[in-house]
Design a protein around this motif. Sequence first.
Motif, PDB file in Angstrom:
ATOM      1  N   MET A  74       1.911   0.690  20.384  1.00 11.99           N
ATOM      2  CA  MET A  74       0.934   1.658  19.544  1.00 11.99           C
ATOM      3  C   MET A  74       0.875   1.560  18.341  1.00 11.99           C
ATOM      4  SD  MET A  74      -0.245   4.812  21.230  1.00 11.99           S
ATOM      5  CE  MET A  74       1.095   5.781  20.989  1.00 11.99           C
ATOM      6  N   THR A  75       2.676   1.892  17.887  1.00  8.49           N
ATOM      7  CA  THR A  75       2.627   2.332  16.046  1.00  8.49           C
ATOM      8  C   THR A  75       1.754   1.554  15.112  1.00  8.49           C
ATOM      9  OG1 THR A  75       4.287   3.538  17.365  1.00  8.49           O
ATOM     10  CG2 THR A  75       4.398   3.251  15.342  1.00  8.49           C
ATOM     11  N   ASN A  76       1.303   1.851  14.515  1.00  9.93           N
ATOM     12  CA  ASN A  76       0.563   0.687  13.357  1.00  9.93           C
ATOM     13  C   ASN A  76       1.685   1.390  12.206  1.00  9.93           C
ATOM     14  OD1 ASN A  76      -0.296   3.205  12.085  1.00  9.93           O
ATOM     15  ND2 ASN A  76      -2.291   2.861  12.720  1.00  9.93           N
ATOM     16  N   GLY A  77       0.962   0.017  11.022  1.00  9.12           N
ATOM     17  CA  GLY A  77       1.863   0.316   9.482  1.00  9.12           C
ATOM     18  C   GLY A  77       1.904   1.247   9.175  1.00  9.12           C
ATOM     19  N   ALA A  78       0.617   2.054   8.902  1.00  9.00           N
ATOM     20  CA  ALA A  78       0.885   3.378   8.665  1.00  9.00           C
ATOM     21  C   ALA A  78       1.622   4.713   9.367  1.00  9.00           C
ATOM     22  CB  ALA A  78      -1.043   3.869   8.277  1.00  9.00           C
ATOM     23  N   SER A  79       1.930   4.868  10.563  1.00  2.35           N
ATOM     24  CA  SER A  79       1.938   5.254  11.415  1.00  2.35           C
ATOM     25  C   SER A  79       3.219   5.242  11.674  1.00  2.35           C
ATOM     26  CB  SER A  79       1.788   5.423  12.693  1.00  2.35           C
ATOM     27  OG  SER A  79       0.678   5.549  12.878  1.00  2.35           O
ATOM     28  N   THR A  80       4.242   3.790  10.962  1.00  2.00           N
ATOM     29  CA  THR A  80       5.850   3.556  10.609  1.00  2.00           C
ATOM     30  C   THR A  80       6.390   4.120   9.118  1.00  2.00           C
ATOM     31  OG1 THR A  80       5.932   1.746  11.837  1.00  2.00           O
ATOM     32  CG2 THR A  80       7.678   1.323  10.135  1.00  2.00           C
ATOM     33  N   VAL A  81       4.367   4.401   8.265  1.00  2.00           N
ATOM     34  CA  VAL A  81       5.704   5.343   7.390  1.00  2.00           C
ATOM     35  C   VAL A  81       5.512   6.289   6.907  1.00  2.00           C
ATOM     36  CG1 VAL A  81       3.612   5.244   4.280  1.00  2.00           C
ATOM     37  CG2 VAL A  81       4.253   3.294   5.648  1.00  2.00           C
ATOM     38  N   LEU A  82       4.872   7.103   8.017  1.00  2.00           N
ATOM     39  CA  LEU A  82       5.013   8.224   7.691  1.00  2.00           C
ATOM     40  C   LEU A  82       5.936   8.432   8.377  1.00  2.00           C
ATOM     41  CD1 LEU A  82       3.501  11.119   8.376  1.00  2.00           C
ATOM     42  CD2 LEU A  82       2.762  10.680  10.802  1.00  2.00           C
ATOM     43  N   MET A  83       6.359   7.408   9.875  1.00  2.00           N
ATOM     44  CA  MET A  83       7.732   8.576  10.702  1.00  2.00           C
ATOM     45  C   MET A  83       8.489   7.924  10.032  1.00  2.00           C
ATOM     46  SD  MET A  83       6.366   9.385  13.295  1.00  2.00           S
ATOM     47  CE  MET A  83       7.924  10.316  13.772  1.00  2.00           C
ATOM     48  N   SER A  84       8.991   7.155   9.214  1.00  2.00           N
ATOM     49  CA  SER A  84      10.014   6.558   8.202  1.00  2.00           C
ATOM     50  C   SER A  84      10.374   7.645   7.005  1.00  2.00           C
ATOM     51  CB  SER A  84      10.020   5.256   7.266  1.00  2.00           C
ATOM     52  OG  SER A  84      10.023   4.646   8.129  1.00  2.00           O
ATOM     53  N   ARG A  85       8.794   8.381   6.467  1.00  2.00           N
ATOM     54  CA  ARG A  85       8.628   9.731   5.863  1.00  2.00           C
ATOM     55  C   ARG A  85       9.437  10.749   6.115  1.00  2.00           C
ATOM     56  NH1 ARG A  85       3.252  10.001   2.394  1.00  2.00           N
ATOM     57  NH2 ARG A  85       3.842   7.781   1.644  1.00  2.00           N
ATOM     58  N   VAL A  86       9.443  11.241   7.571  1.00  2.00           N
ATOM     59  CA  VAL A  86       9.680  12.778   7.771  1.00  2.00           C
ATOM     60  C   VAL A  86      11.151  12.336   8.478  1.00  2.00           C
ATOM     61  CG1 VAL A  86       9.479  13.084  10.479  1.00  2.00           C
ATOM     62  CG2 VAL A  86       7.068  12.985   8.586  1.00  2.00           C
ATOM     63  N   THR A  87      11.381  11.709   8.933  1.00  2.47           N
ATOM     64  CA  THR A  87      12.365  10.744   9.507  1.00  2.47           C
ATOM     65  C   THR A  87      13.959  11.113   8.279  1.00  2.47           C
ATOM     66  OG1 THR A  87      12.369   9.296  10.801  1.00  2.47           O
ATOM     67  CG2 THR A  87      14.470   8.972  10.599  1.00  2.47           C
ATOM     68  N   LEU A  88      13.605  10.189   6.822  1.00  5.46           N
ATOM     69  CA  LEU A  88      13.952  10.453   5.857  1.00  5.46           C
ATOM     70  C   LEU A  88      14.147  11.780   5.012  1.00  5.46           C
ATOM     71  CD1 LEU A  88      15.549   9.061   3.325  1.00  5.46           C
ATOM     72  CD2 LEU A  88      13.442   8.674   1.965  1.00  5.46           C
ATOM     73  N   GLY A  89      13.132  12.766   5.215  1.00  5.48           N
ATOM     74  CA  GLY A  89      12.944  14.054   4.634  1.00  5.48           C
ATOM     75  C   GLY A  89      13.979  14.643   6.098  1.00  5.48           C
ATOM     76  N   ARG A  90      13.921  14.582   7.066  1.00  7.21           N
ATOM     77  CA  ARG A  90      15.066  15.146   7.735  1.00  7.21           C
ATOM     78  C   ARG A  90      16.559  15.368   7.845  1.00  7.21           C
ATOM     79  NH1 ARG A  90      11.151  15.748  13.617  1.00  7.21           N
ATOM     80  NH2 ARG A  90       9.526  16.741  13.093  1.00  7.21           N
TER      81      ARG A  90
ATOM     82  N   GLN B 116      13.894   4.909   3.389  1.00  9.13           N
ATOM     83  CA  GLN B 116      13.507   5.240   1.709  1.00  9.13           C
ATOM     84  C   GLN B 116      11.958   3.976   1.459  1.00  9.13           C
ATOM     85  OE1 GLN B 116      13.479   3.597  -1.309  1.00  9.13           O
ATOM     86  NE2 GLN B 116      11.731   4.686  -2.458  1.00  9.13           N
ATOM     87  N   ALA B 117      12.676   2.914   1.733  1.00 13.99           N
ATOM     88  CA  ALA B 117      11.354   1.527   1.123  1.00 13.99           C
ATOM     89  C   ALA B 117      10.231   1.526   2.360  1.00 13.99           C
ATOM     90  CB  ALA B 117      12.820   0.853   1.729  1.00 13.99           C
ATOM     91  N   ALA B 118      10.860   1.932   3.491  1.00  9.79           N
ATOM     92  CA  ALA B 118       9.431   2.024   4.564  1.00  9.79           C
ATOM     93  C   ALA B 118       8.498   2.616   4.647  1.00  9.79           C
ATOM     94  CB  ALA B 118      10.340   2.411   5.987  1.00  9.79           C
ATOM     95  N   SER B 119       9.179   4.172   3.745  1.00  9.58           N
ATOM     96  CA  SER B 119       7.868   5.323   3.502  1.00  9.58           C
ATOM     97  C   SER B 119       7.186   4.871   2.426  1.00  9.58           C
ATOM     98  CB  SER B 119       8.863   6.211   3.167  1.00  9.58           C
ATOM     99  OG  SER B 119       9.626   6.246   2.200  1.00  9.58           O
ATOM    100  N   THR B 120       8.179   3.806   1.879  1.00  8.34           N
ATOM    101  CA  THR B 120       6.815   3.757   0.072  1.00  8.34           C
ATOM    102  C   THR B 120       6.192   2.592   0.231  1.00  8.34           C
ATOM    103  OG1 THR B 120       8.692   2.506  -0.620  1.00  8.34           O
ATOM    104  CG2 THR B 120       8.555   5.034  -1.245  1.00  8.34           C
ATOM    105  N   ARG B 121       5.746   2.090   1.303  1.00 10.42           N
ATOM    106  CA  ARG B 121       5.126   0.971   2.029  1.00 10.42           C
ATOM    107  C   ARG B 121       3.772   1.129   1.845  1.00 10.42           C
ATOM    108  NH1 ARG B 121       9.184  -0.885   5.978  1.00 10.42           N
ATOM    109  NH2 ARG B 121      10.176  -2.479   4.564  1.00 10.42           N
ATOM    110  N   ARG B 122       2.521   0.763   0.975  1.00 13.02           N
ATOM    111  CA  ARG B 122       1.334   1.033   1.349  1.00 13.02           C
ATOM    112  C   ARG B 122       0.441   0.297   1.535  1.00 13.02           C
ATOM    113  NH1 ARG B 122       0.285   4.051  -3.029  1.00 13.02           N
ATOM    114  NH2 ARG B 122       1.700   4.486  -4.945  1.00 13.02           N
TER     115      ARG B 122
END
Length: 290
Positions: free
Chosen positions: A1-17, A81-87
Amino acid sequence: MTNGASTVLMSRVTLGRALRRFRDEVHCGTLAEVADALGCDDSLLSRIENGKRPCSQELLGKLMDLYGVPADQREELAQLQAASTRRRSPWWVKYREFITSSYEQVIAFEDAAESVFECQVGIIPGLLQTEDYARAVTEVGFASLGPDQVDGLVEVRMVRQRRQLFETDQPLQCHYIITEAALNFAVGGRAAHRAQLDHLLDVSEHPGVRLQAIPYSKGAEGCQIAAFRIFTFPGDVPDVAFSESVAGSLTMDDPRELRRLHRLFRSLTGSAFSPGETRDLVARIKNRKD
């Protein structure tokens, strides 16, 4: 169910935490101290830690050096970081003129989640609402909006329903606790209310939905002061919760707060009717409206 945009978000959140944990537990410095050491703005670091903006590769390197991140964990953070910056543009991008930043965050977490545990006191949960019901509560809750904006928000809710429950092979696993009061409020008028109750009887049989209602007879046990939802995710991504009020959605990710909310939800589950008893209650209320 997870799409590309959600993967970017979760990578960003996980990195931030992860960065916040290193700062708190290893570096033991405040955001202001870290910002001063790196010559950057502490508000930038705060947004990165909260997953609200991506972290550049250069800044990540400086942070890992400052925090003394071990070599075996540097690669993991670099991959995040790389996953969180994919547009990638999320499906809700075309609705951004209608949705607030806090609502956008709820949608993004919902899109990435595996399950949701939600408590609502006075209304039916959004993913279970009919279009007429959704329009009625939106018109009241956002009274300052024009008709086009209301239409946009209702459309967002309908798209969320389809994506999370009806047009997916992996529906979001939804456990809802509502009150008997939410079932009795004639939102949108008599016909809309009856249609909403009919819809609840149907959708409560969906394999991804578990609906329980707290009856009036439980008294104080059903009197919660605010609605909340907890999202859980695949893998080892930490849970995140949102507390709802007239001011919007407040994000909660502190482990202690999450444990408290999980305990509260389990307690409410014990006070509520079973799913079968809840369907019987819905049917009785609907029959009274006939």
